[in-house]
Motif scaffolding. Structure first.
Motif, mmCIF file in Angstrom:
data_model
loop_
_atom_site.group_PDB
_atom_site.id
_atom_site.type_symbol
_atom_site.label_atom_id
_atom_site.label_comp_id
_atom_site.label_asym_id
_atom_site.label_seq_id
_atom_site.Cartn_x
_atom_site.Cartn_y
_atom_site.Cartn_z
ATOM 1 N N GLY A 58 -4.657 -7.494 1.783
ATOM 2 C CA GLY A 58 -5.944 -7.915 2.342
ATOM 3 C C GLY A 58 -5.835 -8.810 3.552
ATOM 4 N N GLU B 84 0.859 -1.173 0.000
ATOM 5 C CA GLU B 84 0.000 0.000 0.000
ATOM 6 C C GLU B 84 0.896 1.223 0.000
ATOM 7 N N ASP C 141 2.867 -1.053 -4.061
ATOM 8 C CA ASP C 141 1.733 -1.369 -4.911
ATOM 9 C C ASP C 141 0.590 -0.515 -4.386
ATOM 10 N N VAL C 142 -0.602 -0.754 -4.838
ATOM 11 C CA VAL C 142 -1.714 0.098 -4.406
ATOM 12 C C VAL C 142 -2.817 -0.653 -3.660
ATOM 13 N N SER C 143 -2.916 -1.970 -3.840
ATOM 14 C CA SER C 143 -4.089 -2.677 -3.330
ATOM 15 C C SER C 143 -3.883 -3.340 -1.982
#
Length: 475
Positions: free
Chosen positions: A107, A78, A102-104
Protein backbone atom coordinates in the motif's frame (compact mmCIF):
# COMPACT_ATOMS: atom_id res chain seq x y z
CA UNK A 1 35.89 -18.09 -9.68
CA UNK A 2 33.69 -15.88 -7.53
CA UNK A 3 29.91 -15.67 -7.70
CA UNK A 4 27.31 -13.05 -6.84
CA UNK A 5 23.64 -13.24 -5.86
CA UNK A 6 21.02 -10.75 -7.06
CA UNK A 7 18.11 -9.95 -4.73
CA UNK A 8 15.16 -8.25 -6.46
CA UNK A 9 12.52 -6.63 -4.24
CA UNK A 10 9.23 -5.05 -5.33
CA UNK A 11 7.70 -4.43 -8.73
CA UNK A 12 10.43 -2.13 -10.02
CA UNK A 13 13.25 -4.27 -8.62
CA UNK A 14 11.93 -7.40 -10.30
CA UNK A 15 11.27 -5.75 -13.65
CA UNK A 16 14.76 -4.24 -13.77
CA UNK A 17 16.29 -7.47 -12.49
CA UNK A 18 14.65 -9.62 -15.12
CA UNK A 19 15.77 -7.25 -17.85
CA UNK A 20 19.32 -7.77 -16.53
CA UNK A 21 19.00 -11.56 -16.69
CA UNK A 22 17.58 -11.39 -20.21
CA UNK A 23 20.43 -9.22 -21.50
CA UNK A 24 23.09 -11.14 -19.58
CA UNK A 25 21.99 -14.39 -21.22
CA UNK A 26 22.13 -12.75 -24.63
CA UNK A 27 25.66 -11.51 -23.95
CA UNK A 28 26.86 -14.93 -22.85
CA UNK A 29 25.22 -16.64 -25.82
CA UNK A 30 26.88 -14.15 -28.17
CA UNK A 31 30.35 -14.87 -26.74
CA UNK A 32 29.87 -18.54 -25.86
CA UNK A 33 28.87 -19.86 -29.29
CA UNK A 34 28.93 -23.52 -28.22
CA UNK A 35 26.87 -22.98 -25.10
CA UNK A 36 29.54 -24.36 -22.77
CA UNK A 37 29.02 -23.91 -19.03
CA UNK A 38 32.17 -22.00 -18.16
CA UNK A 39 33.49 -19.73 -15.40
CA UNK A 40 31.93 -16.67 -17.02
CA UNK A 41 28.46 -18.21 -16.82
CA UNK A 42 29.03 -19.54 -13.32
CA UNK A 43 29.48 -16.00 -11.96
CA UNK A 44 25.70 -15.36 -12.07
CA UNK A 45 24.21 -18.70 -13.19
CA UNK A 46 24.43 -22.24 -11.90
CA UNK A 47 24.12 -25.47 -13.85
CA UNK A 48 21.32 -27.66 -12.46
CA UNK A 49 21.85 -30.63 -14.78
CA UNK A 50 24.06 -33.08 -12.88
CA UNK A 51 24.95 -34.81 -16.15
CA UNK A 52 26.55 -31.64 -17.45
CA UNK A 53 29.68 -30.55 -15.69
CA UNK A 54 31.89 -27.62 -16.56
CA UNK A 55 32.86 -27.83 -20.19
CA UNK A 56 29.61 -29.47 -21.34
CA UNK A 57 26.82 -27.74 -23.31
CA UNK A 58 24.30 -25.89 -21.19
CA UNK A 59 21.79 -24.79 -23.85
CA UNK A 60 22.02 -21.00 -23.81
CA UNK A 61 21.66 -20.78 -27.58
CA UNK A 62 18.31 -20.37 -29.29
CA UNK A 63 16.52 -19.59 -26.04
CA UNK A 64 17.04 -23.09 -24.62
CA UNK A 65 18.10 -22.24 -21.08
CA UNK A 66 16.55 -25.10 -19.12
CA UNK A 67 19.87 -26.15 -17.55
CA UNK A 68 20.72 -22.72 -16.13
CA UNK A 69 19.32 -21.11 -13.00
CA UNK A 70 19.96 -17.48 -12.10
CA UNK A 71 21.67 -16.85 -8.78
CA UNK A 72 18.73 -14.75 -7.63
CA UNK A 73 16.01 -14.30 -5.03
CA UNK A 74 12.82 -12.55 -6.18
CA UNK A 75 10.60 -10.91 -3.55
CA UNK A 76 7.34 -9.00 -4.06
CA UNK A 77 4.30 -8.61 -1.87
CA UNK A 78 2.07 -8.64 -4.95
CA UNK A 79 1.92 -11.59 -7.33
CA UNK A 80 1.47 -9.77 -10.65
CA UNK A 81 5.03 -9.17 -11.84
CA UNK A 82 6.39 -12.52 -10.63
CA UNK A 83 3.49 -14.36 -12.28
CA UNK A 84 4.29 -12.59 -15.55
CA UNK A 85 7.91 -13.70 -15.20
CA UNK A 86 6.82 -17.31 -14.68
CA UNK A 87 4.76 -17.09 -17.87
CA UNK A 88 7.43 -15.26 -19.89
CA UNK A 89 10.53 -16.28 -21.83
CA UNK A 90 12.69 -16.47 -18.67
CA UNK A 91 10.44 -18.91 -16.83
CA UNK A 92 13.09 -21.66 -17.09
CA UNK A 93 15.76 -19.49 -15.47
CA UNK A 94 13.92 -19.38 -12.15
CA UNK A 95 12.03 -21.87 -10.03
CA UNK A 96 9.38 -21.39 -7.38
CA UNK A 97 11.93 -21.88 -4.57
CA UNK A 98 13.50 -18.57 -5.58
CA UNK A 99 10.22 -16.63 -5.31
CA UNK A 100 8.56 -15.06 -2.29
CA UNK A 101 5.17 -13.40 -2.75
CA UNK A 102 2.07 -12.22 -0.92
CA UNK A 103 -1.17 -10.97 -2.41
CA UNK A 104 -2.05 -7.63 -0.83
CA UNK A 105 1.05 -5.49 -1.39
CA UNK A 106 2.40 -2.79 0.93
CA UNK A 107 0.00 0.00 0.00
CA UNK A 108 2.84 2.45 -0.77
CA UNK A 109 3.70 2.35 2.93
CA UNK A 110 7.32 1.89 4.03
CA UNK A 111 6.18 0.75 7.48
CA UNK A 112 4.07 -2.10 6.10
CA UNK A 113 6.95 -3.35 3.98
CA UNK A 114 9.66 -2.88 6.59
CA UNK A 115 7.81 -3.71 9.80
CA UNK A 116 4.89 -5.97 8.89
CA UNK A 117 6.25 -8.00 5.99
CA UNK A 118 9.81 -7.74 7.26
CA UNK A 119 8.81 -9.50 10.47
CA UNK A 120 6.41 -11.99 8.87
CA UNK A 121 8.79 -13.16 6.16
CA UNK A 122 12.12 -12.77 7.87
CA UNK A 123 12.90 -16.48 8.16
CA UNK A 124 11.73 -17.26 4.63
CA UNK A 125 13.87 -14.47 3.18
CA UNK A 126 16.94 -15.59 5.12
CA UNK A 127 16.36 -19.20 4.06
CA UNK A 128 16.07 -18.36 0.36
CA UNK A 129 19.13 -16.11 0.42
CA UNK A 130 21.12 -18.72 2.33
CA UNK A 131 20.18 -21.40 -0.20
CA UNK A 132 21.34 -19.15 -3.05
CA UNK A 133 24.59 -18.45 -1.18
CA UNK A 134 25.23 -22.15 -0.55
CA UNK A 135 25.21 -22.77 -4.31
CA UNK A 136 28.21 -20.43 -4.63
CA UNK A 137 31.77 -21.72 -4.40
CA UNK A 138 33.01 -18.25 -3.39
CA UNK A 139 30.30 -15.69 -2.68
CA UNK A 140 31.66 -12.24 -3.48
CA UNK A 141 28.76 -9.81 -3.60
CA UNK A 142 25.04 -9.26 -3.11
CA UNK A 143 23.28 -6.98 -5.59
CA UNK A 144 20.03 -5.56 -4.26
CA UNK A 145 17.65 -3.92 -6.75
CA UNK A 146 14.67 -1.92 -5.47
CA UNK A 147 12.79 1.37 -5.77
CA UNK A 148 12.51 4.07 -3.13
CA UNK A 149 9.01 5.50 -3.66
CA UNK A 150 6.69 2.54 -3.07
CA UNK A 151 6.10 0.41 -0.01
CA UNK A 152 7.61 -2.99 -0.77
CA UNK A 153 10.71 -1.77 -2.58
CA UNK A 154 11.59 0.88 0.00
CA UNK A 155 10.37 -0.86 3.14
CA UNK A 156 10.95 -4.55 2.61
CA UNK A 157 13.91 -3.83 0.31
CA UNK A 158 15.82 -2.04 3.06
CA UNK A 159 14.78 -4.72 5.59
CA UNK A 160 16.33 -7.32 3.27
CA UNK A 161 19.48 -5.18 3.10
CA UNK A 162 19.72 -5.22 6.88
CA UNK A 163 19.21 -9.00 6.92
CA UNK A 164 22.05 -9.42 4.42
CA UNK A 165 24.34 -7.48 6.75
CA UNK A 166 23.27 -9.58 9.75
CA UNK A 167 23.60 -12.96 8.03
CA UNK A 168 26.56 -12.25 5.71
CA UNK A 169 28.46 -9.33 7.31
CA UNK A 170 31.64 -9.90 5.27
CA UNK A 171 29.97 -10.03 1.84
CA UNK A 172 29.86 -6.79 -0.18
CA UNK A 173 26.39 -5.22 -0.56
CA UNK A 174 25.86 -3.09 -3.68
CA UNK A 175 22.42 -1.52 -3.98
CA UNK A 176 20.74 -0.12 -7.09
CA UNK A 177 18.03 2.27 -5.89
CA UNK A 178 15.48 3.87 -8.22
CA UNK A 179 14.45 7.28 -6.82
CA UNK A 180 11.03 8.80 -7.59
CA UNK A 181 10.67 12.05 -9.50
CA UNK A 182 9.25 15.18 -7.88
CA UNK A 183 6.01 14.60 -9.81
CA UNK A 184 5.66 11.03 -8.57
CA UNK A 185 2.03 9.85 -8.37
CA UNK A 186 2.65 8.22 -4.97
CA UNK A 187 1.91 11.06 -2.54
CA UNK A 188 3.79 9.35 0.31
CA UNK A 189 6.95 8.68 -1.73
CA UNK A 190 8.97 11.37 0.15
CA UNK A 191 8.26 9.55 3.43
CA UNK A 192 9.18 6.18 1.95
CA UNK A 193 12.35 7.53 0.34
CA UNK A 194 13.72 9.31 3.42
CA UNK A 195 12.92 6.36 5.71
CA UNK A 196 14.70 4.09 3.22
CA UNK A 197 17.65 6.49 2.93
CA UNK A 198 18.56 6.02 6.56
CA UNK A 199 18.78 2.25 6.03
CA UNK A 200 20.83 2.61 2.85
CA UNK A 201 23.27 4.95 4.58
CA UNK A 202 23.73 2.60 7.52
CA UNK A 203 23.73 -0.85 5.89
CA UNK A 204 24.98 -0.65 2.26
CA UNK A 205 28.59 -0.71 1.13
CA UNK A 206 27.70 1.42 -1.88
CA UNK A 207 24.52 2.68 -3.52
CA UNK A 208 23.96 3.40 -7.22
CA UNK A 209 21.14 5.98 -7.23
CA UNK A 210 19.04 6.16 -10.39
CA UNK A 211 16.34 8.79 -10.79
CA UNK A 212 13.09 8.21 -12.67
CA UNK A 213 13.02 11.72 -14.12
CA UNK A 214 16.54 11.34 -15.50
CA UNK A 215 15.54 8.08 -17.18
CA UNK A 216 12.43 9.76 -18.64
CA UNK A 217 14.56 12.60 -20.01
CA UNK A 218 17.01 10.16 -21.62
CA UNK A 219 14.25 8.06 -23.21
CA UNK A 220 12.50 11.19 -24.53
CA UNK A 221 15.73 12.46 -26.06
CA UNK A 222 16.30 9.09 -27.71
CA UNK A 223 12.79 9.11 -29.16
CA UNK A 224 13.35 12.62 -30.54
CA UNK A 225 16.51 11.44 -32.28
CA UNK A 226 14.81 8.34 -33.60
CA UNK A 227 11.91 10.35 -35.04
CA UNK A 228 13.98 13.21 -36.40
CA UNK A 229 14.20 11.65 -39.85
CA UNK A 230 17.93 12.32 -40.04
CA UNK A 231 20.11 9.87 -41.89
CA UNK A 232 21.40 7.26 -39.47
CA UNK A 233 18.75 7.92 -36.82
CA UNK A 234 16.78 4.76 -37.46
CA UNK A 235 16.16 1.80 -35.14
CA UNK A 236 18.98 -0.69 -35.15
CA UNK A 237 18.32 -4.35 -34.39
CA UNK A 238 20.42 -7.06 -32.81
CA UNK A 239 21.81 -5.13 -29.86
CA UNK A 240 21.87 -6.62 -26.39
CA UNK A 241 21.06 -3.14 -25.15
CA UNK A 242 17.81 -2.75 -27.05
CA UNK A 243 14.56 -2.10 -25.22
CA UNK A 244 12.41 -5.09 -24.43
CA UNK A 245 10.14 -6.83 -22.00
CA UNK A 246 12.89 -8.14 -19.76
CA UNK A 247 11.54 -11.64 -19.34
CA UNK A 248 7.92 -10.63 -18.81
CA UNK A 249 4.99 -11.54 -21.01
CA UNK A 250 2.48 -9.13 -22.53
CA UNK A 251 2.72 -5.87 -24.43
CA UNK A 252 5.71 -3.59 -23.92
CA UNK A 253 5.04 -0.85 -21.37
CA UNK A 254 6.36 2.73 -21.35
CA UNK A 255 8.75 2.05 -18.47
CA UNK A 256 10.39 -0.93 -20.20
CA UNK A 257 12.82 1.42 -21.98
CA UNK A 258 13.68 3.01 -18.63
CA UNK A 259 14.26 -0.37 -17.00
CA UNK A 260 16.47 -1.27 -19.93
CA UNK A 261 18.87 1.59 -19.13
CA UNK A 262 19.16 0.51 -15.47
CA UNK A 263 19.75 -3.10 -16.55
CA UNK A 264 22.63 -1.91 -18.73
CA UNK A 265 24.13 -0.19 -15.71
CA UNK A 266 24.16 -3.60 -14.01
CA UNK A 267 25.59 -5.29 -17.11
CA UNK A 268 28.49 -2.84 -17.11
CA UNK A 269 29.27 -3.03 -13.41
CA UNK A 270 29.29 -6.85 -13.52
CA UNK A 271 31.15 -7.22 -16.84
CA UNK A 272 34.53 -7.82 -15.19
CA UNK A 273 32.99 -10.52 -13.02
CA UNK A 274 31.51 -12.23 -16.08
CA UNK A 275 34.20 -11.86 -18.75
CA UNK A 276 37.94 -11.59 -19.13
CA UNK A 277 39.84 -8.35 -19.61
CA UNK A 278 43.30 -6.85 -19.53
CA UNK A 279 42.44 -4.78 -16.45
CA UNK A 280 39.54 -6.45 -14.68
CA UNK A 281 38.13 -4.96 -11.50
CA UNK A 282 37.03 -7.04 -8.55
CA UNK A 283 33.54 -6.05 -7.34
CA UNK A 284 34.87 -5.59 -3.81
CA UNK A 285 37.26 -2.97 -5.16
CA UNK A 286 34.38 -0.62 -5.95
CA UNK A 287 33.65 0.13 -2.32
CA UNK A 288 37.31 -0.24 -1.33
CA UNK A 289 38.53 2.39 -3.81
CA UNK A 290 35.56 4.72 -4.22
CA UNK A 291 34.28 5.10 -0.64
CA UNK A 292 36.77 6.96 1.58
CA UNK A 293 34.07 7.63 4.21
CA UNK A 294 31.64 4.78 5.06
CA UNK A 295 28.45 6.88 4.92
CA UNK A 296 29.37 8.74 1.72
CA UNK A 297 28.90 5.74 -0.53
CA UNK A 298 26.42 7.11 -3.10
CA UNK A 299 28.00 6.75 -6.56
CA UNK A 300 26.59 8.80 -9.44
CA UNK A 301 26.41 6.57 -12.56
CA UNK A 302 26.65 7.67 -16.18
CA UNK A 303 26.50 5.48 -19.29
CA UNK A 304 27.75 6.01 -22.81
CA UNK A 305 26.92 5.59 -25.62
CA UNK A 306 23.32 6.32 -24.61
CA UNK A 307 21.69 6.59 -27.99
CA UNK A 308 22.76 3.14 -29.07
CA UNK A 309 21.70 1.90 -25.64
CA UNK A 310 18.18 2.46 -26.91
CA UNK A 311 18.86 0.78 -30.24
CA UNK A 312 19.19 4.00 -32.23
CA UNK A 313 22.12 4.19 -34.59
CA UNK A 314 23.73 7.57 -35.09
CA UNK A 315 27.00 9.13 -36.22
CA UNK A 316 30.13 7.18 -35.40
CA UNK A 317 31.56 8.57 -32.16
CA UNK A 318 35.23 8.66 -31.52
CA UNK A 319 36.46 7.00 -28.37
CA UNK A 320 37.45 10.38 -26.95
CA UNK A 321 33.89 11.64 -27.37
CA UNK A 322 32.66 8.67 -25.34
CA UNK A 323 34.88 9.75 -22.44
CA UNK A 324 33.64 13.34 -22.71
CA UNK A 325 30.02 12.15 -22.73
CA UNK A 326 30.58 10.12 -19.57
CA UNK A 327 31.21 13.39 -17.70
CA UNK A 328 28.33 15.26 -19.28
CA UNK A 329 25.18 15.83 -17.22
CA UNK A 330 23.10 14.56 -20.16
CA UNK A 331 24.47 11.06 -19.60
CA UNK A 332 23.97 10.88 -15.84
CA UNK A 333 21.32 8.45 -14.57
CA UNK A 334 20.49 10.98 -11.90
CA UNK A 335 19.86 14.69 -12.60
CA UNK A 336 23.06 16.32 -11.47
CA UNK A 337 26.24 17.77 -12.90
CA UNK A 338 29.42 16.26 -11.43
CA UNK A 339 31.52 19.20 -12.67
CA UNK A 340 29.66 21.40 -10.19
CA UNK A 341 30.66 19.17 -7.30
CA UNK A 342 33.84 17.81 -5.78
CA UNK A 343 35.12 14.34 -6.68
CA UNK A 344 36.11 12.03 -3.85
CA UNK A 345 36.94 9.27 -6.33
CA UNK A 346 35.88 8.07 -9.76
CA UNK A 347 35.78 4.71 -11.54
CA UNK A 348 35.83 4.17 -15.30
CA UNK A 349 34.55 0.74 -16.37
CA UNK A 350 35.24 0.20 -20.06
CA UNK A 351 34.16 -2.64 -22.29
CA UNK A 352 35.41 -3.60 -25.72
CA UNK A 353 38.38 -2.62 -27.83
CA UNK A 354 40.00 -0.02 -25.59
CA UNK A 355 43.70 0.18 -24.73
CA UNK A 356 45.32 1.35 -21.53
CA UNK A 357 46.95 4.16 -23.52
CA UNK A 358 43.49 5.42 -24.57
CA UNK A 359 42.41 5.34 -20.96
CA UNK A 360 45.43 7.26 -19.67
CA UNK A 361 45.26 9.83 -22.46
CA UNK A 362 41.61 10.65 -21.76
CA UNK A 363 42.09 10.84 -18.01
CA UNK A 364 44.89 13.35 -18.54
CA UNK A 365 42.75 15.30 -21.03
CA UNK A 366 39.75 15.50 -18.70
CA UNK A 367 41.60 15.90 -15.40
CA UNK A 368 41.81 19.75 -15.49
CA UNK A 369 38.02 20.06 -15.66
CA UNK A 370 37.28 17.54 -12.90
CA UNK A 371 37.87 18.96 -9.40
CA UNK A 372 39.06 16.30 -6.94
CA UNK A 373 39.54 16.62 -3.20
CA UNK A 374 43.06 17.75 -2.39
CA UNK A 375 43.98 14.55 -0.62
CA UNK A 376 42.94 12.24 -3.47
CA UNK A 377 44.02 13.90 -6.71
CA UNK A 378 44.81 10.48 -8.18
CA UNK A 379 41.52 8.96 -7.10
CA UNK A 380 40.83 7.01 -10.30
CA UNK A 381 39.87 3.36 -10.51
CA UNK A 382 39.83 1.79 -13.96
CA UNK A 383 38.64 -1.44 -15.52
CA UNK A 384 39.03 -2.84 -19.02
CA UNK A 385 36.76 -5.75 -19.99
CA UNK A 386 37.47 -7.18 -23.42
CA UNK A 387 33.84 -8.14 -24.19
CA UNK A 388 31.64 -5.20 -25.30
CA UNK A 389 27.83 -5.13 -25.19
CA UNK A 390 26.36 -7.00 -28.14
CA UNK A 391 26.33 -4.81 -31.23
CA UNK A 392 28.86 -2.24 -30.00
CA UNK A 393 32.60 -1.72 -30.23
CA UNK A 394 32.94 -0.07 -26.82
CA UNK A 395 30.96 1.16 -23.86
CA UNK A 396 31.81 3.12 -20.73
CA UNK A 397 30.28 3.32 -17.27
CA UNK A 398 31.54 6.08 -14.98
CA UNK A 399 30.86 5.87 -11.24
CA UNK A 400 31.53 9.17 -9.50
CA UNK A 401 31.67 9.60 -5.75
CA UNK A 402 30.89 13.29 -5.96
CA UNK A 403 29.34 15.92 -3.74
CA UNK A 404 27.03 16.84 -6.64
CA UNK A 405 24.58 14.28 -5.21
CA UNK A 406 23.81 16.78 -2.43
CA UNK A 407 21.10 18.77 -4.34
CA UNK A 408 19.18 15.53 -4.93
CA UNK A 409 19.14 14.89 -1.20
CA UNK A 410 18.24 18.52 -0.44
CA UNK A 411 15.24 18.30 -2.76
CA UNK A 412 14.17 15.01 -1.18
CA UNK A 413 14.45 16.50 2.31
CA UNK A 414 12.32 19.49 1.29
CA UNK A 415 9.59 17.27 -0.16
CA UNK A 416 9.62 15.18 3.02
CA UNK A 417 9.45 18.28 5.23
CA UNK A 418 6.47 19.72 3.35
CA UNK A 419 4.46 16.63 4.22
CA UNK A 420 5.85 16.16 7.71
CA UNK A 421 5.19 19.75 8.83
CA UNK A 422 1.49 19.15 8.22
CA UNK A 423 1.68 15.58 9.62
CA UNK A 424 -0.03 14.60 6.34
CA UNK A 425 -0.77 10.87 5.95
CA UNK A 426 1.23 10.15 9.11
CA UNK A 427 -1.56 8.09 10.66
CA UNK A 428 -1.24 5.47 7.92
CA UNK A 429 2.30 4.75 9.15
CA UNK A 430 1.71 5.04 12.89
CA UNK A 431 -1.09 2.44 12.77
CA UNK A 432 1.50 -0.17 11.76
CA UNK A 433 2.78 -2.27 14.65
CA UNK A 434 6.37 -1.37 15.54
CA UNK A 435 6.27 2.01 13.76
CA UNK A 436 6.87 5.08 15.93
CA UNK A 437 6.91 8.76 15.03
CA UNK A 438 10.46 9.02 16.33
CA UNK A 439 11.59 7.01 13.30
CA UNK A 440 10.54 9.90 11.06
CA UNK A 441 12.63 12.44 12.96
CA UNK A 442 15.56 10.00 13.12
CA UNK A 443 15.39 9.41 9.37
CA UNK A 444 15.25 13.15 8.73
CA UNK A 445 18.19 13.67 11.07
CA UNK A 446 20.20 10.98 9.27
CA UNK A 447 19.58 12.62 5.89
CA UNK A 448 20.44 16.09 7.24
CA UNK A 449 23.66 14.74 8.71
CA UNK A 450 24.54 13.18 5.35
CA UNK A 451 23.92 16.49 3.57
CA UNK A 452 26.09 18.29 6.12
CA UNK A 453 28.97 15.88 5.48
CA UNK A 454 28.81 16.68 1.76
CA UNK A 455 28.65 20.41 2.53
CA UNK A 456 31.78 20.18 4.67
CA UNK A 457 33.65 18.58 1.79
CA UNK A 458 32.31 21.18 -0.67
CA UNK A 459 33.68 23.90 1.58
CA UNK A 460 37.21 22.61 0.96
CA UNK A 461 36.95 23.40 -2.74
CA UNK A 462 38.98 26.57 -3.16
CA UNK A 463 38.17 27.49 -6.73
CA UNK A 464 35.87 26.54 -9.57
CA UNK A 465 37.73 25.04 -12.48
CA UNK A 466 36.56 25.59 -16.08
CA UNK A 467 34.94 22.90 -18.18
CA UNK A 468 37.13 21.10 -20.70
CA UNK A 469 36.27 21.92 -24.32
CA UNK A 470 33.76 19.51 -25.85
CA UNK A 471 34.90 17.39 -28.75
CA UNK A 472 32.86 17.52 -31.90
CA UNK A 473 31.00 14.34 -32.86
CA UNK A 474 32.80 12.60 -35.67
CA UNK A 475 30.74 12.26 -38.82
Amino acid sequence: MTQSVVVQVGQCGNQVGCRFWDLALREHAHVNKKGVYDEALSSFFRNVDSRKSSGAPCDIIGGRIQHLKARAVLVDMEEGVLNHILQGPLREVFDSAQFLTDVSGSGNNWAVGHMTYGASYREQIVDKVRRAAEHCDCLQCFFLIHSMGGGTGSGLGTRVLKLLEEEFPDVCRIVTSVYPSAEDDVVTSPYNSVLAMRELTEHAHCVLPVENQSLVDIVNKIHQMSNSGRLGSVPKGGCSVSSGLGGCSGAEKPFDAMNNIVANLLLSITSSARFEGSLNMDLNEIAMNLVPFPRLHYLVPSLTPLYTLADVSGPTRRLDQMFSDAFSKDHQLIRTDPKHGLYLACALLLRGDVHVSDLRRNIERLRPSLPFVSWNQEGWKTSLCSVPPVGHAQSLLALANNTCIKPTFLELRERFSRLYRKKAHLHHYLHVEGMEQSLFSEALGSLSSLIQEYEQLDATRTRVQPDAPRLKIAA
